[in-house]
Motif scaffolding. Structure first.
Motif, short mmCIF file in Angstrom:
data_model
loop_
_atom_site.label_atom_id
_atom_site.label_comp_id
_atom_site.label_asym_id
_atom_site.label_seq_id
_atom_site.Cartn_x
_atom_site.Cartn_y
_atom_site.Cartn_z
N ALA A 1 0.73 -1.11 0.03
CA ALA A 1 0.04 0.07 -0.17
C ALA A 1 0.73 1.25 -0.06
O ALA A 1 0.42 2.24 -0.58
N THR A 2 1.99 1.04 0.59
CA THR A 2 2.81 2.59 0.87
C THR A 2 4.19 2.29 0.23
O THR A 2 4.87 3.55 0.17
N GLY A 3 4.67 1.17 0.05
CA GLY A 3 5.94 1.27 -0.41
C GLY A 3 7.08 1.32 0.93
O GLY A 3 8.33 1.25 0.68
N LYS A 4 6.46 1.35 2.13
CA LYS A 4 7.38 1.29 3.21
C LYS A 4 7.48 0.10 4.05
O LYS A 4 6.67 -0.71 4.15
N ARG A 5 8.61 -0.50 4.11
CA ARG A 5 8.97 -1.75 4.60
C ARG A 5 9.47 -1.74 6.09
O ARG A 5 10.29 -1.08 6.53
N ILE A 6 8.56 -2.45 6.94
CA ILE A 6 8.52 -2.22 8.51
C ILE A 6 9.23 -3.69 8.84
O ILE A 6 8.84 -4.73 8.40
N ARG A 7 10.55 -3.35 9.53
CA ARG A 7 11.31 -4.72 10.08
C ARG A 7 11.27 -4.82 11.48
O ARG A 7 11.67 -5.85 12.08
N ALA A 8 10.77 -3.91 12.28
CA ALA A 8 10.67 -3.88 13.53
C ALA A 8 9.25 -3.77 14.10
O ALA A 8 8.57 -2.95 13.70
N LEU A 9 8.84 -4.56 14.93
CA LEU A 9 7.58 -4.48 15.62
C LEU A 9 7.64 -3.94 17.09
O LEU A 9 8.69 -4.10 17.78
N PRO A 10 6.61 -3.12 17.64
CA PRO A 10 5.24 -2.94 16.87
C PRO A 10 5.57 -1.90 15.93
O PRO A 10 6.34 -0.97 15.76
N ILE A 11 4.67 -1.66 14.92
CA ILE A 11 4.26 -0.83 14.03
C ILE A 11 4.25 0.71 14.62
O ILE A 11 5.00 1.54 14.42
N GLY A 12 3.42 0.82 15.83
CA GLY A 12 3.57 2.21 16.61
C GLY A 12 3.31 3.31 15.47
O GLY A 12 2.28 3.33 14.87
N LYS A 13 3.93 4.31 15.41
CA LYS A 13 4.09 5.35 14.86
C LYS A 13 4.85 5.46 13.46
O LYS A 13 5.24 6.64 12.86
N GLN A 14 5.25 4.30 13.05
CA GLN A 14 6.27 4.28 11.87
C GLN A 14 5.60 4.71 10.46
O GLN A 14 6.14 5.04 9.84
N LEU A 15 4.23 4.57 10.57
CA LEU A 15 3.65 4.80 9.47
C LEU A 15 3.12 6.48 9.34
O LEU A 15 2.52 6.99 8.15
N GLU A 16 3.25 7.07 10.57
CA GLU A 16 2.68 8.43 10.39
C GLU A 16 3.47 9.43 9.77
O GLU A 16 4.74 9.18 9.57
N ALA A 17 2.87 10.43 8.90
CA ALA A 17 3.54 11.20 7.95
C ALA A 17 4.38 12.10 8.82
O ALA A 17 4.13 12.41 9.95
#
Length: 772
Positions: A756-772
């Motif tokens: 959806a975003t092209g952003k690869r998350i490698r550490a959990l939790p997601i938390g605020k990693q998607l915030e603009a």
């Protein structure tokens, strides 16, 4: 007669390597939140049933197959069947008795289920963990039911003076078709009880095509109404005459101890009767209490207020400097260096060196807490050399043994009564809370209830391990993966049982690391050292969670790097449909099951991926800002694949419109409970992926309740969750359900976020990693 019972070994570390009138779904349907449920009736031939073997007889105290132990028939025809496993939402208190009733030809409306106490000599192994209850007890429960039916048929034939071959049990009666005579189970009970128990070898089991209950999904759990209207009995509901109420201030750092305490202010609280030190054991000490200071009162509220008024000086001990940020860096450093090689095929170093491209992924998962809705609680009444316990424990027999050992009394003098569990997830297979109650009752000479608060549960429990998983994948010029190196660094559950456990145990290595099923020529798995600084315990799906997250995220990364579809890349890596041979792995752990019965089968792994892709509409068009992710994992000898659809708006807000999950668990008993557990697995997997994190500073847990350790709220849950059961083959034995739904959720979610975003998350939790 105890058939197939063979207590082979003392309990030790190996024992614990191992959670309708008003239905939940009807409420969700009213809210427009329910998903679909697709299944095919399970079929398993009678020869197939007889042929497969499990690891049940190798569990402590093995299996007991004796109808006189598990079944009784009253003169009014009421059939009582004992449930010897703990009920925590899986439906086992219904499913196992239902198997007996099916073979017995009992009318379910005339069946009563009674919870068995802890007694593994009498009932066989009682550990409700490892997603093994149905896979270990489908056949034994069928044999018990068939034995009871045969005894009733024999008693009727003898009364009528006809051959036993001419009579047949049908729906709570035995009938003689030739004469039209029939007689109810209740009228035969006394005579049948005098008869001999037939041998297992001579039993005639029902043809699965004649099943009325198994695989039909028409029977709700026996406790559903009581749970719905609030009359079900959980641990906190137990009341005894003269009972005292206790809460305990435990060391805030694992391995810490009391230096001194001042209890005068606590004693001023109305209802508080006593303040006393509780014995603790040096860490590590299996499930023994941490120690601390107990406040005894006339009610739990007073005890909590009294505890708040305590002044305690603690010695934090060797773990007083434990810090999550520093420890993560330590794990990452270890993952970047060679570790103990636990699987080796081909030459990974050479293959990586010659690869056209090498993708490196380093994946981090923090500690996690179980946070079952019901925190630990136990009631104990110790009188002299006898003790009785009431508690929501997953291992009644193990609790009985540990209480006896802790109090220094004979095991036969301990009675453990199992209440319903308000969730377990592995936490309640550790009976420290029951041991605390037993010790306090012995000291006070009165019944005592020890109640844990949510803060106690989070700060003093047995946590899911923290881990770093580093994967290097070598890809040739044709886009084919030719090399795979996976280093897994995490403190081991073995550290709870013995000091100096720096490497993960074989059972942890066998959860998605050394058993990785991909068809790759050069594979090397390594396990660098990691020391534990808190109590580590099994958590629903255990080490499968970080391994599935890492492996399936890497599949997504490889698909992107090679410009391939996620599903197609996954199927290519799985390879040809054949049984995986892992000759290079020493002490391969297969969830305690014989490999001949439960091999790693790439055909089944492929099938569950293809099944969910078909049913879940993989590749369907989704709106802008949406993405689809897929993941698959084998655990507890079952195969589960999950598709997640996400939506991420311009501010980074994440929602999940739909989840599709498919499970191949072989022959199954209760499809309604499979659906419920898969739905729950989605919620749990999303919870720890989005927000779940336990952190430490100065050795102390920094979280304490749902305000700083949130679980998924209803408005964050998937709008639709569809569950599909893969039709089993004719001779496919049953496998696990309670745990294996969790591991694919997080990587499918992360792969969908990338889509959806092209952003690869490698550490959990997601938390605020998607915030603009």
């Amino acid at each position: 007669m105890n058939i197939l019972t063979n207590p082979k070994k003392l309990r030790g570390f190996e024992r614990h390597i191992k959670v309708d009138n008003v239905s939940r779904r009807s409420i969700l349907k009213g809210l427009g939140l329910a998903g679909g449920f697709v299944l095919a009736a399970p079929v398993m031939s009678r020869p197939g049933f007889a042929a497969y073997q499990t690891g049940a007889d190798k569990m402590p105290h093995g299996v007991v197959v004796d109808p006189r132990v598990f079944v009784s028939v009253a003169s009014d025809g009421t059939v009582t069947i004992l449930a010897h496993r703990a009920e925590m939402g899986t439906g086992v208190r219904t499913s196992l008795p239902m198997i007996v009733a099916e073979e017995m030809e009992a009318d379910w409306s005339r069946v009563r289920v009674q919870q068995a106490p802890g007694d593994e000599v009498k009932f066989g192994n009682q550990d409700t963990d490892g997603s093994r209850s149905t896979r270990h007890y489908l056949m034994p429960m069928r044999q018990i039911g068939a034995s009871a039916r045969t005894m009733l048929e024999t008693a009727a034939a003898k009364r009528w003076g006809v051959p036993a071959t001419e009579v047949k049990a049908v729906n709570h009666e035995v009938v003689h078709n030739a004469s039209g005579r029939r007689i109810g189970f209740g009228d035969l009970a006394a005579d049948a009880a005098k008869g001999a128990v037939p041998s297992v070898e001579g039993l005639k089991l029902k043809d699965p095509k004649d099943f009325r209950y198994l695989g039909k999904g028409a029977i709700g759990i026996v406790d559903l109404r009581d749970i719905t209207v609030g009359t079900a009995r959980y641990g906190a509901d137990v009341r005894l005459p003269g009972m005292k109420y206790a809460v305990i201030a435990r060391p805030p750092v694992t391995g810490g101890k009391v230096v001194s305490f001042e209890g005068s202010e606590a004693m001023k609280v109305s209802g508080v009767e006593k303040v006393m030190e509780v014995k603790g054991w040096p860490w590590p000490s299996k499930f023994q209490p941490l120690g601390g200071v107990a406040v005894i009162a006339r009610n739990t509220g007073a005890a909590i207020k009294g505890r708040d008024a305590l002044k305690i000086v603690w010695d934090d001990g060797p773990n007083g400097k434990y810090d999550s940020v520093a420890y993560r860096a330590e794990l990452e450093g270890a993952a970047r260096k060679p570790g103990l090689v636990v699987r080796k095929e081909g030459d990974v170093d050479a293959a990586l060196k010659s690869a056209d491209k090498v993708i490196v992924g380093e994946y981090y998962l923090p500690h996690h807490a179980h946070v079952a809705m019901e925190p630990p609680v136990a009631v104990a009444d110790v009188k002299g050399d006898r003790a009785e316990i009431w508690a929501p424990v997953q291992s009644a027999g193990g609790t009985r043994e540990d209480v006896a050992t802790t109090l220094g009394i004979p095991q036969e003098n301990v009675t453990v009564n199992v209440t319903l569990l308000g969730g377990g997830f592995g936490r309640k297979s550790k009976c420290d809370f029951a041991l605390e109650a037993a010790l306090l009752s012995k000291e006070l000479g009165a019944p005592v209830k020890v109640q844990w608060t949510r803060e106690d549960d989070i700060r003093n429990g047995f946590l899911h391990t923290v881990s770093v998983e580093r994967i290097e994948a070598g890809i040739d010029k044709n886009g084919k993966v030719t090399a795979w190196r996976h280093r897994s660094v995490a403190p081991s559950i073995a550290s709870t049982f013995a000091a100096g456990a720096l490497h993960q145990a074989p059972f942890e290595l066998g959860m998605g690391l050394v058993d990785m099923p991909f068809e790759i020529a050069n594979v090397q798995c390594e396990n660098p050292e990691a020391a534990a600084h808190t109590r580590i315990g099994w958590f629903r799906s255990v080490s499968n969670i970080p391994r599935a997250f890492a492996v399936q995220s890497m599949v997504g990364e490889i698909a992107h790097a090679t410009k391939r579809d996620q599903k197609d890349m996954l199927l290519e890596l799985i390879g040809a449909p054949r049984i995986v041979k892992l000759d290079s792995v020493k002490d391969l752990w297969n969830y305690g099951e014989p490999y001949d019965s439960y091999p790693i089968d790439r055909a089944r792994l492929r099938k569950v991926v293809e099944f969910v892709a078909d049913k879940g509409g993989w590749g369907r068009s989704v709106p802008k800002g949406h993405g689809l992710g897929i993941a698959v994992h084998r655990s507890f000898v079952s195969y589960i694949a999950t598709i997640v659809e996400v939506a991420v708006d311009e501010k980074g807000k994440l929602t999940v419109p739909r989840v599709d999950t498919a499970i191949d668990c072989g022959t199954y008993v209760n499809p309604e409970r499979i659906q419920a557990q898969m739905e729950g697995a989605v919620i749990m997997g999303m919870s720890f992926a989005k927000t779940g994190e336990i952190t430490f500073k100065d050795g102390k847990v920094q979280q304490g309740n749902f305000d700083d350790f949130p679980v998924l709220r209803i408005d964050e849950s998937p709008a639709v969750t569809n569950v599909y059961i893969v039709p089993p083959g004719p001779d496919t034995p049953p496998s696990g359900v309670g745990e294996p739904g969790v591991p694919p959720v997080a990587p499918a979610l992360i792969n969908a976020i990338f889509a959806a975003t092209g952003k690869r998350i490698r550490a959990l939790p997601i938390g605020k990693q998607l915030e603009a």
